[in-house]
Design a protein around this motif. Structure first.
Motif, PDB file in Angstrom:
ATOM      1  N   TYR A  73       0.836  -1.207   0.000  1.00 52.16           N
ATOM      2  CA  TYR A  73       0.000   0.000   0.000  1.00 52.16           C
ATOM      3  C   TYR A  73       0.871   1.258   0.000  1.00 52.16           C
ATOM      4  O   TYR A  73       0.618   2.217  -0.744  1.00 52.16           O
ATOM      5  CB  TYR A  73      -0.910  -0.030   1.223  1.00 52.16           C
ATOM      6  CG  TYR A  73      -2.027   0.991   1.196  1.00 52.16           C
ATOM      7  CD1 TYR A  73      -2.430   1.612   0.019  1.00 52.16           C
ATOM      8  CD2 TYR A  73      -2.708   1.322   2.360  1.00 52.16           C
ATOM      9  CE1 TYR A  73      -3.469   2.525   0.011  1.00 52.16           C
ATOM     10  CE2 TYR A  73      -3.750   2.237   2.364  1.00 52.16           C
ATOM     11  CZ  TYR A  73      -4.112   2.846   1.183  1.00 52.16           C
ATOM     12  OH  TYR A  73      -5.135   3.756   1.166  1.00 52.16           O
ATOM     13  N   LEU A  86       2.390   1.849  -3.444  1.00 50.01           N
ATOM     14  CA  LEU A  86       1.413   2.404  -4.387  1.00 50.01           C
ATOM     15  C   LEU A  86       1.173   3.889  -4.117  1.00 50.01           C
ATOM     16  O   LEU A  86       1.064   4.691  -5.054  1.00 50.01           O
ATOM     17  CB  LEU A  86       0.096   1.631  -4.287  1.00 50.01           C
ATOM     18  CG  LEU A  86       0.096   0.195  -4.810  1.00 50.01           C
ATOM     19  CD1 LEU A  86      -1.239  -0.480  -4.532  1.00 50.01           C
ATOM     20  CD2 LEU A  86       0.396   0.169  -6.310  1.00 50.01           C
ATOM     21  N   THR A 130      -5.489   3.660  -3.424  1.00 49.65           N
ATOM     22  CA  THR A 130      -6.453   2.803  -2.729  1.00 49.65           C
ATOM     23  C   THR A 130      -7.318   2.037  -3.722  1.00 49.65           C
ATOM     24  O   THR A 130      -7.620   0.851  -3.514  1.00 49.65           O
ATOM     25  CB  THR A 130      -7.336   3.658  -1.806  1.00 49.65           C
ATOM     26  OG1 THR A 130      -6.511   4.435  -0.927  1.00 49.65           O
ATOM     27  CG2 THR A 130      -8.261   2.786  -0.983  1.00 49.65           C
ATOM     28  N   LEU A 149      -5.369  -0.808  -5.006  1.00 49.50           N
ATOM     29  CA  LEU A 149      -5.249  -1.850  -3.992  1.00 49.50           C
ATOM     30  C   LEU A 149      -6.537  -2.667  -3.899  1.00 49.50           C
ATOM     31  O   LEU A 149      -6.496  -3.909  -3.793  1.00 49.50           O
ATOM     32  CB  LEU A 149      -4.933  -1.210  -2.643  1.00 49.50           C
ATOM     33  CG  LEU A 149      -4.558  -2.168  -1.520  1.00 49.50           C
ATOM     34  CD1 LEU A 149      -3.263  -2.885  -1.852  1.00 49.50           C
ATOM     35  CD2 LEU A 149      -4.413  -1.430  -0.204  1.00 49.50           C
ATOM     36  N   VAL A 183      -9.629  -1.240   4.446  1.00 49.28           N
ATOM     37  CA  VAL A 183      -8.909  -0.550   3.372  1.00 49.28           C
ATOM     38  C   VAL A 183      -9.491   0.838   3.149  1.00 49.28           C
ATOM     39  O   VAL A 183      -8.752   1.815   2.979  1.00 49.28           O
ATOM     40  CB  VAL A 183      -8.968  -1.379   2.072  1.00 49.28           C
ATOM     41  CG1 VAL A 183      -8.344  -0.615   0.920  1.00 49.28           C
ATOM     42  CG2 VAL A 183      -8.252  -2.707   2.266  1.00 49.28           C
TER      43      VAL A 183
END
Length: 530
Positions: free
Chosen positions: A111, A114, A148, A151, A168
């Motif tokens: 995460y 990214l 996000t 992900l 998340v």
């Protein structure tokens, strides 16, 4: 450098610079004519130092972002483990907390990577000082939202059922808050130090023009950027003793260009700004002196009475180019227009196939000659293409065109049109009346030579009679229908045709294309063609 560069200058720096009538010379005897010689190593050292500083700052920003993501994930994981206690008491929490978050370290590393890539793509590690806090927060939200979303997509495609989607989503919201929060705190800290005068970059402006005064006023009005204007140097010859008058001191004028070295050392200047227009030799002289004093040198353009003040600077092949005016090409709109041409053109061609078959039979029985008439037309940017139509005239019609143009033409300007053209066949009259003869041009639309909507393609001999201004109608692809066809089809004036075409080009939009296409249908059904 914050004033330290000037202190490192050699002791001989206190001597005034030579007058403009003589060439300046560096300590090793070089003159402005040699300004580009022997300075490569110095420039390389300065640039490498600046690059190292910028790289370290970016690495620090990346480390802070990664730390924020990891700490935020650990906090959420801990919070989820405690909130599960309330799931049995509060039914609303039961569905939300159906399973633990399981935000493992490996998941958080992915995460964080990214988010760093998304922030890098949004230039958040090289944020311009002019960007406001609100704008920066929006950019952070966009970067975190994009990371996000990627992900979540990864979780769905990998069919990972151990990671809570709710966790998340909460992590994304928390990361927007923390990443934007520390940047806002940094901005407030820098602003506080700038307002107190600490670590402010001391600026000296070369020039006393309107541009110089406007630039200085803007820097003073935006102290949060960290600049402190110490004064101006005029480029004309100053007084004999090189000292400014009391009037000059009150207006911020510290002296003339000959006093550059002395004033730069006395005022502990960090950056020099040259406010153009300025003499070419002066720029070269200031460039040399800035290198000797290890100060940053910048140029503030004032091209054509200030048109260059807000113009962006681009690099083309290593050359800085100042964009005074830009007319952006609506790339998305053009792509959408092309997609509509392909899709709708293909559908219309399939639907028109029975009509074309009947028309082909009528043409073959009516007069000898080919069914299709293909002729050269002028397309976008003067590109020639073969335009297809159903033949509505006798097969040797082009042989009589030059005679009829000089004796029977009923249109003004480069146009050629006859109301009752003797070359038109009986089937051709009906085909033209309902514009059926133009249906094969859907092939040109699909091939990309034409568009569904645009100026009508003119024959080459008509284009040869264009004036210079008339060539503007060739800036876009010709169309199967256009504004002139639905607004002034029977107007014989070439000026009216040009006016309609230019109105379409200058006000083009997808909405206008749709409107013209819809208005074309009743025009065709009324049989207004001729």
């Amino acid at each position: 450098m914050n004033g330290t560069a000037a202190r490192r200058a050699p002791s001989s720096a206190g001597s005034p610079l030579p007058a403009r009538s003589t060439k300046w010379a560096t300590a090793d005897g070089r003159t402005p004519d040699d300004w580009s010689l022997g300075t490569g190593s110095l420039a390389l050292r300065a640039n490498s130092g600046r690059l190292r500083t910028g790289l370290l700052r970016q690495c620090a920003y990346v480390a802070i972002d990664v730390a924020m993501v990891m700490v935020g994930g650990a906090f959420l994981d801990l919070a989820y483990s405690h909130l599960h206690v309330f799931a049995a008491w509060v039914p609303a929490f039961a569905q939300l907390l159906a399973k633990p978050s399981t935000l493992s370290p490996s998941f958080l590393v992915l995460y964080a990577a990214l988010i760093v890539l998304a922030c890098k793509g949004q230039q958040l590690y090289r944020t311009p000082k002019e960007l406001t806090a609100t704008e920066e927060t929006f950019v952070v939200a966009k970067a975190v939202g994009f990371a996000t979303a990627l992900l979540v997509l990864f979780i769905f495609t990998s069919d990972n059922r151990e990671i809570s989607r709710t966790a998340v989503a909460c992590a994304g919201a928390l990361n927007i808050f923390t990443l934007a929060g520390w940047r806002s705190a940094k901005r407030r800290y820098v602003l506080h130090r700038a307002l107190q005068g600490a670590s402010a970059c001391r600026v000296l402006i070369i020039g006393n023009s309107r541009t110089a005064k406007a630039f200085a006023s803007w820097l003073e009005a935006n102290r949060h950027l960290g600049y402190s204007v110490r004064g101006f140097l005029e480029t004309a010859d100053g007084e004999a003793d090189g000292r400014p008058s009391s009037k000059s001191e009150s207006s911020g004028l510290l002296g003339s260009i000959q006093d550059l070295r002395r004033i730069a050392l006395e005022e502990f200047i960090d950056q020099l700004f040259i406010a153009l227009p300025a003499d070419r030799e002066i720029v070269k002289q200031v460039f040399l002196e800035a290198k000797r004093l290890r100060m940053d040198l910048n140029v503030v353009p004032d091209i054509y009475d200030g048109l260059g003040w807000h113009a962006p600077v681009h690099n083309i092949g290593g050359f800085p180019v100042l964009e005074l005016h830009g007319q952006p090409i609506p790339a998305f709109g053009l792509a959408a227009k092309r997609a509509v041409d392909l899709a709708l053109g293909s559908v219309l061609l399939v639907l028109a196939a029975p009509i074309l078959a009947i028309a082909a039979l009528a043409i073959s029985f009516d007069s000898p000659g080919p069914i299709l008439y293909a002729a050269q037309r002028m397309g976008k940017k003067g590109k020639k293409f073969r335009c297809y139509k159903l033949r509505t005239m006798v097969h040797d019609a082009d042989d009589h065109k030059s005679v009829l143009r000089s004796t029977a033409n009923q249109r003004n300007g480069p146009f050629f049109k006859i109301e009752n053209d003797p070359r038109i066949t009986r089937s051709g009259l009906w085909l033209r009346r309902f514009s059926i003869d133009e249906l094969p041009q859907l092939i040109n639309v699909i091939c990309g030579d034409m568009s569904l909507v645009g100026p009508r393609p003119h024959p080459l001999d008509d284009v040869e009679r264009y004036g210079v201004e008339d060539l503007r109608r060739l800036d876009v692809k010709p169309g199967l229908t256009g504004l002139w066809q639905v607004a002034a089809r029977r107007d014989p004036s070439f000026e009216t045709n040009m006016h309609c075409d230019l109105q379409y080009i200058e006000n083009w939009s997808l909405y206008l294309d749709v409107k013209i296409l819809l208005e074309t249908v009743p025009v065709v059904l009324r049989g207004e063609g001729h």
